[in-house]
Write a protein that holds these residues in place. Structure first.
Motif, PDB file in Angstrom:
ATOM      1  N   ALA A 100       0.818  -1.213   0.000  1.00  7.75           N
ATOM      2  CA  ALA A 100       0.000   0.000   0.000  1.00  7.75           C
ATOM      3  C   ALA A 100       0.850   1.259   0.000  1.00  7.75           C
ATOM      4  O   ALA A 100       0.418   2.309  -0.480  1.00  7.75           O
ATOM      5  CB  ALA A 100      -0.944  -0.005   1.203  1.00  7.75           C
ATOM      6  N   ARG A 101       2.054   1.170   0.525  1.00  9.50           N
ATOM      7  CA  ARG A 101       2.942   2.330   0.550  1.00  9.50           C
ATOM      8  C   ARG A 101       3.367   2.723  -0.875  1.00  9.50           C
ATOM      9  O   ARG A 101       3.632   3.896  -1.157  1.00  9.50           O
ATOM     10  CB  ARG A 101       4.168   2.012   1.406  1.00  9.50           C
ATOM     11  N   VAL A 102       3.413   1.725  -1.761  1.00  9.34           N
ATOM     12  CA  VAL A 102       3.808   1.990  -3.145  1.00  9.34           C
ATOM     13  C   VAL A 102       2.590   2.247  -4.027  1.00  9.34           C
ATOM     14  O   VAL A 102       2.587   3.143  -4.870  1.00  9.34           O
ATOM     15  CB  VAL A 102       4.617   0.797  -3.705  1.00  9.34           C
ATOM     16  N   PHE A 103       1.541   1.442  -3.844  1.00 11.57           N
ATOM     17  CA  PHE A 103       0.326   1.594  -4.661  1.00 11.57           C
ATOM     18  C   PHE A 103      -0.864   1.162  -3.834  1.00 11.57           C
ATOM     19  O   PHE A 103      -0.945   0.011  -3.400  1.00 11.57           O
ATOM     20  CB  PHE A 103       0.405   0.747  -5.925  1.00 11.57           C
ATOM     21  N   CYS A 104      -1.787   2.081  -3.621  1.00 10.78           N
ATOM     22  CA  CYS A 104      -2.996   1.786  -2.854  1.00 10.78           C
ATOM     23  C   CYS A 104      -4.211   2.099  -3.723  1.00 10.78           C
ATOM     24  O   CYS A 104      -4.563   3.266  -3.928  1.00 10.78           O
ATOM     25  CB  CYS A 104      -3.040   2.596  -1.556  1.00 10.78           C
ATOM     26  N   LEU A 105      -4.835   1.067  -4.258  1.00  6.08           N
ATOM     27  CA  LEU A 105      -6.016   1.255  -5.091  1.00  6.08           C
ATOM     28  C   LEU A 105      -7.132   1.952  -4.327  1.00  6.08           C
ATOM     29  O   LEU A 105      -7.889   2.738  -4.904  1.00  6.08           O
ATOM     30  CB  LEU A 105      -6.496  -0.103  -5.611  1.00  6.08           C
TER      31      LEU A 105
ATOM     32  N   MET B  65       6.295  -8.109 -10.191  1.00  9.39           N
ATOM     33  CA  MET B  65       4.960  -8.470  -9.709  1.00  9.39           C
ATOM     34  C   MET B  65       4.145  -7.224  -9.389  1.00  9.39           C
ATOM     35  O   MET B  65       2.955  -7.126  -9.731  1.00  9.39           O
ATOM     36  CB  MET B  65       5.085  -9.363  -8.477  1.00  9.39           C
ATOM     37  N   LEU B  66       4.783  -6.260  -8.729  1.00  7.13           N
ATOM     38  CA  LEU B  66       4.099  -5.013  -8.399  1.00  7.13           C
ATOM     39  C   LEU B  66       3.633  -4.293  -9.661  1.00  7.13           C
ATOM     40  O   LEU B  66       2.499  -3.806  -9.730  1.00  7.13           O
ATOM     41  CB  LEU B  66       5.022  -4.113  -7.591  1.00  7.13           C
ATOM     42  N   LEU B  67       4.514  -4.204 -10.658  1.00  8.92           N
ATOM     43  CA  LEU B  67       4.152  -3.508 -11.889  1.00  8.92           C
ATOM     44  C   LEU B  67       2.908  -4.119 -12.526  1.00  8.92           C
ATOM     45  O   LEU B  67       1.984  -3.395 -12.935  1.00  8.92           O
ATOM     46  CB  LEU B  67       5.319  -3.562 -12.878  1.00  8.92           C
ATOM     47  N   GLU B  68       2.886  -5.448 -12.624  1.00  9.45           N
ATOM     48  CA  GLU B  68       1.754  -6.094 -13.295  1.00  9.45           C
ATOM     49  C   GLU B  68       0.481  -5.988 -12.466  1.00  9.45           C
ATOM     50  O   GLU B  68      -0.612  -5.823 -13.017  1.00  9.45           O
ATOM     51  CB  GLU B  68       2.088  -7.549 -13.609  1.00  9.45           C
ATOM     52  N   TYR B  69       0.607  -6.072 -11.146  1.00  8.80           N
ATOM     53  CA  TYR B  69      -0.574  -5.879 -10.296  1.00  8.80           C
ATOM     54  C   TYR B  69      -1.119  -4.464 -10.439  1.00  8.80           C
ATOM     55  O   TYR B  69      -2.326  -4.258 -10.626  1.00  8.80           O
ATOM     56  CB  TYR B  69      -0.241  -6.159  -8.829  1.00  8.80           C
ATOM     57  N   GLU B  70      -0.228  -3.481 -10.378  1.00  9.45           N
ATOM     58  CA  GLU B  70      -0.689  -2.092 -10.462  1.00  9.45           C
ATOM     59  C   GLU B  70      -1.324  -1.810 -11.821  1.00  9.45           C
ATOM     60  O   GLU B  70      -2.391  -1.195 -11.910  1.00  9.45           O
ATOM     61  CB  GLU B  70       0.467  -1.132 -10.210  1.00  9.45           C
TER      62      GLU B  70
ATOM     63  N   MET C 184      -7.280  -9.526  -9.904  1.00  8.02           N
ATOM     64  CA  MET C 184      -6.311  -8.659  -9.247  1.00  8.02           C
ATOM     65  C   MET C 184      -6.366  -8.803  -7.726  1.00  8.02           C
ATOM     66  O   MET C 184      -5.379  -8.511  -7.035  1.00  8.02           O
ATOM     67  CB  MET C 184      -6.546  -7.201  -9.649  1.00  8.02           C
ATOM     68  N   GLY C 185      -7.483  -9.251  -7.197  1.00  7.19           N
ATOM     69  CA  GLY C 185      -7.540  -9.558  -5.767  1.00  7.19           C
ATOM     70  C   GLY C 185      -6.662 -10.749  -5.430  1.00  7.19           C
ATOM     71  O   GLY C 185      -5.895 -10.726  -4.456  1.00  7.19           O
ATOM     72  N   ALA C 186      -6.762 -11.819  -6.240  1.00  6.07           N
ATOM     73  CA  ALA C 186      -5.894 -12.979  -6.035  1.00  6.07           C
ATOM     74  C   ALA C 186      -4.432 -12.586  -6.199  1.00  6.07           C
ATOM     75  O   ALA C 186      -3.561 -13.015  -5.428  1.00  6.07           O
ATOM     76  CB  ALA C 186      -6.276 -14.084  -7.013  1.00  6.07           C
ATOM     77  N   ALA C 187      -4.144 -11.759  -7.204  1.00  5.63           N
ATOM     78  CA  ALA C 187      -2.766 -11.310  -7.435  1.00  5.63           C
ATOM     79  C   ALA C 187      -2.250 -10.507  -6.250  1.00  5.63           C
ATOM     80  O   ALA C 187      -1.094 -10.677  -5.816  1.00  5.63           O
ATOM     81  CB  ALA C 187      -2.704 -10.480  -8.712  1.00  5.63           C
ATOM     82  N   ARG C 188      -3.085  -9.633  -5.711  1.00  6.19           N
ATOM     83  CA  ARG C 188      -2.659  -8.807  -4.576  1.00  6.19           C
ATOM     84  C   ARG C 188      -2.298  -9.668  -3.375  1.00  6.19           C
ATOM     85  O   ARG C 188      -1.272  -9.446  -2.722  1.00  6.19           O
ATOM     86  CB  ARG C 188      -3.767  -7.829  -4.194  1.00  6.19           C
TER      87      ARG C 188
ATOM     88  N   ILE D  99       1.941 -13.634 -11.509  1.00  2.00           N
ATOM     89  CA  ILE D  99       2.261 -13.130 -10.169  1.00  2.00           C
ATOM     90  C   ILE D  99       2.198 -14.263  -9.160  1.00  2.00           C
ATOM     91  O   ILE D  99       3.083 -14.404  -8.297  1.00  2.00           O
ATOM     92  CB  ILE D  99       1.300 -11.989  -9.787  1.00  2.00           C
ATOM     93  N   ALA D 100       1.163 -15.096  -9.250  1.00  3.85           N
ATOM     94  CA  ALA D 100       1.054 -16.225  -8.325  1.00  3.85           C
ATOM     95  C   ALA D 100       2.226 -17.185  -8.496  1.00  3.85           C
ATOM     96  O   ALA D 100       2.773 -17.700  -7.508  1.00  3.85           O
ATOM     97  CB  ALA D 100      -0.275 -16.962  -8.554  1.00  3.85           C
ATOM     98  N   GLY D 101       2.638 -17.422  -9.726  1.00  7.79           N
ATOM     99  CA  GLY D 101       3.769 -18.304  -9.969  1.00  7.79           C
ATOM    100  C   GLY D 101       5.065 -17.758  -9.400  1.00  7.79           C
ATOM    101  O   GLY D 101       5.881 -18.498  -8.826  1.00  7.79           O
ATOM    102  N   GLN D 102       5.268 -16.468  -9.551  1.00  2.86           N
ATOM    103  CA  GLN D 102       6.477 -15.859  -8.981  1.00  2.86           C
ATOM    104  C   GLN D 102       6.438 -15.899  -7.460  1.00  2.86           C
ATOM    105  O   GLN D 102       7.464 -16.120  -6.805  1.00  2.86           O
ATOM    106  CB  GLN D 102       6.621 -14.425  -9.486  1.00  2.86           C
ATOM    107  N   ALA D 103       5.251 -15.686  -6.888  1.00  2.00           N
ATOM    108  CA  ALA D 103       5.134 -15.760  -5.431  1.00  2.00           C
ATOM    109  C   ALA D 103       5.457 -17.162  -4.944  1.00  2.00           C
ATOM    110  O   ALA D 103       6.143 -17.339  -3.928  1.00  2.00           O
ATOM    111  CB  ALA D 103       3.721 -15.362  -5.007  1.00  2.00           C
ATOM    112  N   ARG D 104       4.977 -18.169  -5.656  1.00  2.00           N
ATOM    113  CA  ARG D 104       5.273 -19.553  -5.280  1.00  2.00           C
ATOM    114  C   ARG D 104       6.776 -19.797  -5.289  1.00  2.00           C
ATOM    115  O   ARG D 104       7.348 -20.437  -4.395  1.00  2.00           O
ATOM    116  CB  ARG D 104       4.577 -20.505  -6.252  1.00  2.00           C
TER     117      ARG D 104
END
Length: 394
Positions: A13-18, A298-303, A261-265, A340-345
């Motif tokens: 949220a400090r970087v991007f807060c929808l 991951m942040l870039l694609e989520y945002e 995007m909720g799952a990605a977040r 994003i999920a794959g990178q998190a894994r």
């Protein structure tokens, strides 16, 4: 790094807060959905995924919160904006795609079909009960041999005096075995028509599909329709041709674009937490360049995906959203959420495949989301047609 008390959620949220970009009304709906998702759905979600259970006792909480059919107007529905509905979908899918699928099947598909194409009697009979969560609906379009080609459906409704007899087979129909009413699409001598079918009708049988490795907190079914007799007033009077089901599918695609995007977040937040707290070779893994580069990607694609979803909502509220724009968002956001999920894994290493973390569950669910409401290939061809003017479907 580990002395910093921020959680992954706070760091993101400090970087991007929808939240900060949402209108006041949408932010209120977002908070309502977040509270229900975290307080009602989340506590049992891992057990429910493991046991392949849709916990039906949670449904009234969604209705009481106003989240079912919330974008529709009248008949007990909240009449919320498109941005509000999207933000709610994001918060529900941040916990689990299966429950956002419930919200979509109930509201974007079954309720939208009745609200948009139904008679006043059909609306009065079903919409208030469905909005409150006292009745469950399903949407029967897909068939075993025609998932991406609904024009090829073989389910048929024929006249029999003043009635209709409905026969055929449907597959991958969400909620059918617990539904009180099914919106069934069928060929007729007059073209494709929709029918409102009480699921206790003689000849209607729904069987849950077993062995799923995704969407285990949701229900998908095979449906058999064996000369189901319906009165003429079971027809959706304003639904003629494929425009009817496609209108509903577009509503569902809108919710998917936000929900993914909720799952990605969630996956990104978990990855940030892990990067800040797991030590390898004498330092947190988040201090290493490779991990920081992964998190940045991951942040870039989520945002980008979240901003795309917000843009869609603004277009929808302005009445200018097109089907091609929906294809952009469904294709991009689900595809990027999977990445994003794959990178998190990967960042979670071996622990990432356990139910200690939600990442593997989101990965599996997103593969199912990628398939329904139009595969990647279908949406790519829709966009190709839009760009070139040439139809590659035929």
């Amino acid at each position: 790094m580990t002395d910093d008390p921020l959680t992954g959620e706070q760091a993101l949220a400090r970087v991007f807060c929808l939240d900060d970009l949402l209108p006041d009304a949408a932010r209120r709906w977002q908070q309502v959905a977040r509270t229900v998702a975290r307080d009602v759905l989340a506590p049992t979600i891992e057990d429910d995924f493991e046991t392949q259970r849709l916990r039906a006792e949670h449904i009234p909480a969604l209705g009481e919160a106003g989240l079912l059919g919330m974008h529709l107007h009248g008949y007990g529905c909240a009449g919320a904006s498109a941005v509000s509905y999207g933000a709610a979908c994001l918060e529900v899918e941040a916990v689990d795609s299966g429950w956002r699928t419930f919200v979509s099947v109930q509201g974007s598909l079954a309720m939208t079909a009745i609200s948009t194409f139904g008679s006043d009697d059909q609306k009065r009979r079903w919409l208030p009960e469905m909005a409150a969560g006292r009745a469950v609906g399903c949407f029967a379009l897909t068939e075993p041999a025609g998932g991406s080609d609904p024009a090829a459906m073989t389910t048929f409704a024929r006249r029999d005096g003043a009635d209709w007899l409905l026969s055929g087979t449907k597959r991958w129909i969400g909620l059918a075995s617990i539904a009180d009413v099914a919106v069934v699409w069928a060929q007729t001598d007059e073209g494709v028509r929709g029918f409102v079918v009480p699921t206790d009708s003689a000849g209607f049988t729904a069987r849950p599909i077993t062995g799923k490795r995704a969407m285990r907190t949701s229900i998908q079914c095979d449906i058999d329709l064996d000369d189901v007799r319906l009165p003429d007033d079971a027809r959706l009077p304003d639904a003629r041709g494929l425009r009817g089901p496609f209108t509903c599918l577009n509503e569902a695609r809108f919710g998917i674009a936000w929900g993914a995007m909720g799952a990605a977040r969630t996956c990104l937040e978990v990855a940030v937490d892990r990067a800040r707290t797991r030590h390898v070779f004498g330092a947190p893994i988040g201090a290493r360049q490779l991990i920081q580069a992964q998190l940045a990607d991951m942040l870039l694609e989520y945002e980008k995906g979240a901003l795309l979803a917000l843009h869609l909502g603004q277009l929808r509220d302005a009445g200018t959203l097109t089907p091609a724009q929906l294809s952009v968002a469904k294709l991009n956001n689900v595809r990027e959420a999977i990445r994003i999920a794959g990178q998190a894994r990967s960042i979670l290493a071996g622990d990432g495949i356990t139910d200690e973390f939600p990442v593997m569950r989101h990965m599996a669910n997103l593969e199912a989301v990628r398939t329904y409401e139009g595969t990647d290939e279908i949406h790519a061809l829709i966009l190709g047609r839009e760009l070139t003017g040439s139809d590659a479907f035929s």
